[in-house]
Design a protein around this motif. Structure first.
Motif, PDB file in Angstrom:
ATOM      1  N   SER A  61     -18.271 -17.102   1.909  1.00  0.00           N
ATOM      2  CA  SER A  61     -18.063 -15.658   1.949  1.00  0.00           C
ATOM      3  C   SER A  61     -16.596 -15.345   2.160  1.00  0.00           C
ATOM      4  CB  SER A  61     -18.880 -15.048   3.100  1.00  0.00           C
ATOM      5  OG  SER A  61     -18.546 -13.677   3.286  1.00  0.00           O
ATOM      6  N   PRO A  62     -16.089 -14.290   1.527  1.00  0.00           N
ATOM      7  CA  PRO A  62     -14.746 -13.815   1.887  1.00  0.00           C
ATOM      8  C   PRO A  62     -14.751 -13.334   3.331  1.00  0.00           C
ATOM      9  CG  PRO A  62     -15.852 -12.241   0.448  1.00  0.00           C
ATOM     10  CD  PRO A  62     -16.718 -13.454   0.486  1.00  0.00           C
ATOM     11  N   LYS A  63     -13.583 -13.352   3.950  1.00  0.00           N
ATOM     12  CA  LYS A  63     -13.482 -13.035   5.373  1.00  0.00           C
ATOM     13  C   LYS A  63     -12.417 -11.976   5.617  1.00  0.00           C
ATOM     14  CE  LYS A  63     -14.909 -17.728   6.627  1.00  0.00           C
ATOM     15  NZ  LYS A  63     -14.566 -18.975   7.360  1.00  0.00           N
ATOM     16  N   TYR A  64     -12.461 -11.430   6.835  1.00  0.00           N
ATOM     17  CA  TYR A  64     -11.428 -10.482   7.245  1.00  0.00           C
ATOM     18  C   TYR A  64     -11.045 -10.758   8.688  1.00  0.00           C
ATOM     19  CZ  TYR A  64     -15.060  -7.632   9.631  1.00  0.00           C
ATOM     20  OH  TYR A  64     -16.070  -7.176  10.450  1.00  0.00           O
ATOM     21  N   ASP A  65      -9.895 -10.224   9.087  1.00  0.00           N
ATOM     22  CA  ASP A  65      -9.411 -10.357  10.461  1.00  0.00           C
ATOM     23  C   ASP A  65      -9.368  -8.994  11.127  1.00  0.00           C
ATOM     24  OD1 ASP A  65      -9.011 -13.058  10.043  1.00  0.00           O
ATOM     25  OD2 ASP A  65      -6.877 -12.821   9.546  1.00  0.00           O
ATOM     26  N   THR A  66      -9.632  -8.972  12.429  1.00  0.00           N
ATOM     27  CA  THR A  66      -9.397  -7.781  13.233  1.00  0.00           C
ATOM     28  C   THR A  66      -8.282  -8.109  14.229  1.00  0.00           C
ATOM     29  OG1 THR A  66     -10.888  -8.247  15.073  1.00  0.00           O
ATOM     30  CG2 THR A  66     -11.888  -7.376  13.063  1.00  0.00           C
ATOM     31  N   LYS A  67      -7.962  -7.162  15.096  1.00  0.00           N
ATOM     32  CA  LYS A  67      -6.906  -7.391  16.080  1.00  0.00           C
ATOM     33  C   LYS A  67      -7.283  -8.498  17.058  1.00  0.00           C
ATOM     34  CE  LYS A  67      -5.286  -2.579  15.949  1.00  0.00           C
ATOM     35  NZ  LYS A  67      -5.155  -1.308  16.727  1.00  0.00           N
ATOM     36  N   THR A  68      -8.560  -8.669  17.302  1.00  0.00           N
ATOM     37  CA  THR A  68      -8.988  -9.612  18.335  1.00  0.00           C
ATOM     38  C   THR A  68      -9.870 -10.738  17.809  1.00  0.00           C
ATOM     39  OG1 THR A  68     -10.855  -8.146  18.853  1.00  0.00           O
ATOM     40  CG2 THR A  68      -8.859  -7.903  20.179  1.00  0.00           C
ATOM     41  N   ILE A  69     -10.454 -10.596  16.617  1.00  0.00           N
ATOM     42  CA  ILE A  69     -11.366 -11.605  16.076  1.00  0.00           C
ATOM     43  C   ILE A  69     -10.917 -11.939  14.656  1.00  0.00           C
ATOM     44  CG2 ILE A  69     -13.778 -12.208  15.604  1.00  0.00           C
ATOM     45  CD1 ILE A  69     -14.584  -9.926  17.486  1.00  0.00           C
ATOM     46  N   THR A  70     -10.756 -13.210  14.373  1.00  0.00           N
ATOM     47  CA  THR A  70     -10.294 -13.625  13.053  1.00  0.00           C
ATOM     48  C   THR A  70     -11.393 -14.362  12.300  1.00  0.00           C
ATOM     49  OG1 THR A  70      -9.414 -15.697  13.953  1.00  0.00           O
ATOM     50  CG2 THR A  70      -7.907 -13.813  13.845  1.00  0.00           C
ATOM     51  N   ASP A  71     -11.191 -14.473  10.986  1.00  0.00           N
ATOM     52  CA  ASP A  71     -12.094 -15.215  10.111  1.00  0.00           C
ATOM     53  C   ASP A  71     -13.533 -14.716  10.220  1.00  0.00           C
ATOM     54  OD1 ASP A  71     -10.081 -16.945   9.088  1.00  0.00           O
ATOM     55  OD2 ASP A  71     -10.187 -18.108  10.935  1.00  0.00           O
ATOM     56  N   VAL A  72     -13.694 -13.413  10.087  1.00  0.00           N
ATOM     57  CA  VAL A  72     -15.023 -12.798  10.157  1.00  0.00           C
ATOM     58  C   VAL A  72     -15.605 -12.740   8.741  1.00  0.00           C
ATOM     59  CG1 VAL A  72     -16.338 -10.758  10.850  1.00  0.00           C
ATOM     60  CG2 VAL A  72     -14.215 -11.376  12.069  1.00  0.00           C
ATOM     61  N   PRO A  73     -16.709 -13.419   8.462  1.00  0.00           N
ATOM     62  CA  PRO A  73     -17.279 -13.370   7.121  1.00  0.00           C
ATOM     63  C   PRO A  73     -17.897 -11.996   6.844  1.00  0.00           C
ATOM     64  CG  PRO A  73     -18.704 -14.623   8.571  1.00  0.00           C
ATOM     65  CD  PRO A  73     -17.461 -14.311   9.360  1.00  0.00           C
ATOM     66  N   TYR A  74     -17.645 -11.474   5.638  1.00  0.00           N
ATOM     67  CA  TYR A  74     -18.288 -10.211   5.276  1.00  0.00           C
ATOM     68  C   TYR A  74     -19.806 -10.369   5.242  1.00  0.00           C
ATOM     69  CZ  TYR A  74     -13.917  -7.860   4.087  1.00  0.00           C
ATOM     70  OH  TYR A  74     -12.676  -7.268   4.151  1.00  0.00           O
ATOM     71  N   LEU A  75     -20.265 -11.556   4.880  1.00  0.00           N
ATOM     72  CA  LEU A  75     -21.700 -11.818   4.844  1.00  0.00           C
ATOM     73  C   LEU A  75     -22.144 -12.507   6.129  1.00  0.00           C
ATOM     74  CD1 LEU A  75     -24.447 -12.005   3.307  1.00  0.00           C
ATOM     75  CD2 LEU A  75     -23.705 -14.301   2.589  1.00  0.00           C
ATOM     76  N   GLU A  76     -23.106 -11.920   6.812  1.00  0.00           N
ATOM     77  CA  GLU A  76     -23.808 -12.592   7.913  1.00  0.00           C
ATOM     78  C   GLU A  76     -25.234 -12.826   7.444  1.00  0.00           C
ATOM     79  OE1 GLU A  76     -23.812 -14.713  10.496  1.00  0.00           O
ATOM     80  OE2 GLU A  76     -22.468 -13.337  11.547  1.00  0.00           O
ATOM     81  N   SER A  77     -25.719 -14.076   7.493  1.00  0.00           N
ATOM     82  CA  SER A  77     -27.006 -14.343   6.865  1.00  0.00           C
ATOM     83  C   SER A  77     -27.677 -15.591   7.425  1.00  0.00           C
ATOM     84  CB  SER A  77     -26.825 -14.516   5.351  1.00  0.00           C
ATOM     85  OG  SER A  77     -28.064 -14.679   4.690  1.00  0.00           O
TER      86      SER A  77
END
Length: 502
Positions: free
Chosen positions: A393-409
């Protein structure tokens, strides 16, 4: 261009068997959870015991297998004897945890009756705040011993000839928290818990016991607390508890929806701590986890701070949940399933009115909050074996959490029913997500249905006057071609894709 993600699942790559008790919940003597929640004499739907039938119907719809009671912070000041026997003789008490008056009109036996009518088991907590091993052994004797002793015969005098046979018991609640009545250090609690565990099991050797873990992952003593407590209790308990709530008070939805990544780390740390103590003790026993408080909780903080003390069953912690809250609850459910090998019980906190999927009005209706739906879908369709999900899955970063997958499954295989259910959340707030699920090991598959919970307004809520504002539909676009599911997941959506397998 839509985001793209893929999942591979194989029936032989199993996380663990899903214990149905992972879909448990929680009723505490707090706010309107009991009074005007599950219990409201005179209500139009109430039975002869004053139990609300409309609430009972919604609880049965969720198929909740176990409910924790009576707390929570409440239990650390709880004298269980106050809550049994003739109602007219029961004592009113100042309830210090939530600063209300507890009438004890609804007590231990009434809750057992409610649980039986709701088709659920009881997870009972004992007071290790102001009390200890003596009161703990007595309530087990009252509850579970057949007859011929003071406490068991007292139960029979109270109208309950047969034992309640409650098998799951919590050894206190959040004993590391300075807000807790009778808070303790890890050493103090470990000693108190092991002594209570010993005598409780001497009364009934078939009990399953839960020791208190940290109140949340941000406690300064986490995870040293767990290591110390388990050093005392490892050979006497079956589960270690976990508690965690999340909020979006900063209105940062991208970070809010990523909180289940933190939850995953929390679980992994607890598993490692349990296994460290296992190795230290040269034990062959595996310690399991009871995530017996989890939910979104933050909406009601301002209102609760203004409440006057010492009233009876005032509105407290009555969070009105949004669509984005339902998405995080879905992500948290998926996270629980990803650890089905070690998490064998969990309790959505709580069940009615208090940070709950079900809301009521006094004398009026009962309705489903937004978070009702992902919990319902997981409870009904998430029974079987949780399968290891290989996710790209592609991922994104927030200010406090990194490598968050757009898909949770994750996928759950119900071999008896011949079904695989894929649970999926698209965390993207802007784009749909093209999903492919490879079911290569299952043979030919056919689609049963694709349920979707979505709403254009992330802050949309359900109310008594508009109870279906946020509601799932069965018009998802998933298709099945042989061994592969293809679907376009709407932005900010919860999805349940069910397929029949050969």
């Amino acid at each position: 261009m839509a985001l793209k993600a893929s999942v591979i699942v194989d029936k032989d790559f199993v996380v663990g068997e899903v214990d149905k008790r992972i879909y448990g919940s929680f009723i505490e003597h707090l706010g309107r959870a009991v009074y005007n929640g599950i219990y409201e004499p005179g209500h139009g739907t109430a039975d002869e015991q004053g139990l609300r039938g409309d609430v009972m119907g919604l609880v049965k719809e969720l198929q909740v297998p176990i409910v924790r009671y009576p707390g929570g912070n409440f239990v650390s000041g709880y004298n269980w004897e106050d809550s049994v026997g003739p109602v007219a003789q029961r004592k009113r008490r100042l309830e210090l945890a939530w600063r209300t008056i507890e009438t004890n009109e609804f007590g231990f036996n009434e809750f057992v009756d409610w649980a039986r009518k709701a088709n659920t088991d009881v997870m009972m907590a004992v007071n290790l705040g102001t009390r200890g091993a003596d009161a703990a052994r007595n309530i087990v004797e009252y509850s579970n011993h057949p007859s011929g002793t003071y406490w068991s015969d007292l139960r029979r005098q109270h109208g309950y000839e047969q034992p309640h046979n409650i098998k799951v018991w919590c050894l206190g609640n959040e004993m590391d928290g300075p807000w807790q009545i009778g808070a303790k250090t890890a050493e103090e609690y470990g000693r108190a818990a092991v002594e209570a565990a010993k005598v409780m099991k001497w009364v009934d050797p078939t009990l399953e016991l839960v020791a208190c873990g940290s109140s949340n992952l941000n406690m300064a003593t986490f995870p040293d607390w767990e290591a110390t407590v388990l050093d005392h209790t490892y050979n006497h308990v079956e589960y270690l508890s976990m508690h965690q709530y999340y909020g979006n008070s900063d209105d940062d939805t991208r970070t809010f929806l990523a909180r289940s990544v933190e939850m995953d780390d929390f679980i992994r740390t607890l598993v490692a701590t349990c296994d460290f103590v296992k190795a230290k003790k040269r034990s062959k026993k595996t310690m399991y986890l009871s995530f017996d408080e989890w939910n979104v909780w933050y909406h009601s903080h301002a209102a609760d701070a203004k409440r006057e003390p010492w009233s009876i069953a005032p509105p407290q912690l009555e969070d009105v949940y949004t669509h984005e809250d339902a998405l995080l609850v879905g992500c948290m459910l998926i996270t629980l399933l990803k650890h089905a090998d070690r998490i064998k019980m969990a309790c959505l906190a709580q069940l009615v009115n208090v940070i709950a999927p079900i809301m009521t009005s006094n004398g009026g209706g009962a309705w489903r909050q937004t978070i009702f739906y992902p919990f319902l879908h997981a409870s009904v369709y998430g029974r079987g074996k949780a399968l290891v999900p290989l996710i790209q899955s592609p991922k994104y970063d927030t200010k406090t959490i990194t490598d968050v997958p757009y898909l949770e499954s994750i996928a759950v295989y119900n071999e008896e029913a011949g079904e695989v259910t894929v649970f999926a959340v698209n965390r993207s707030l802007e784009e749909s997500l093209a999903l492919e699920v490879d079911l290569r090991s299952f043979g030919k598959c056919r689609l049963i249905e694709h349920l979707v919970l979505q709403h254009e307004d992330l802050k949309a809520v359900n109310t008594e006057n508009n109870p279906d504002n946020v509601k799932p539909h069965a018009n998802g676009n998933a298709t099945v071609d042989g061994l592969k599911i293809s679907a376009q997941l709407a932005k900010a959506s919860w999805n349940v894709i069910r397929v029949k397998v050969s």
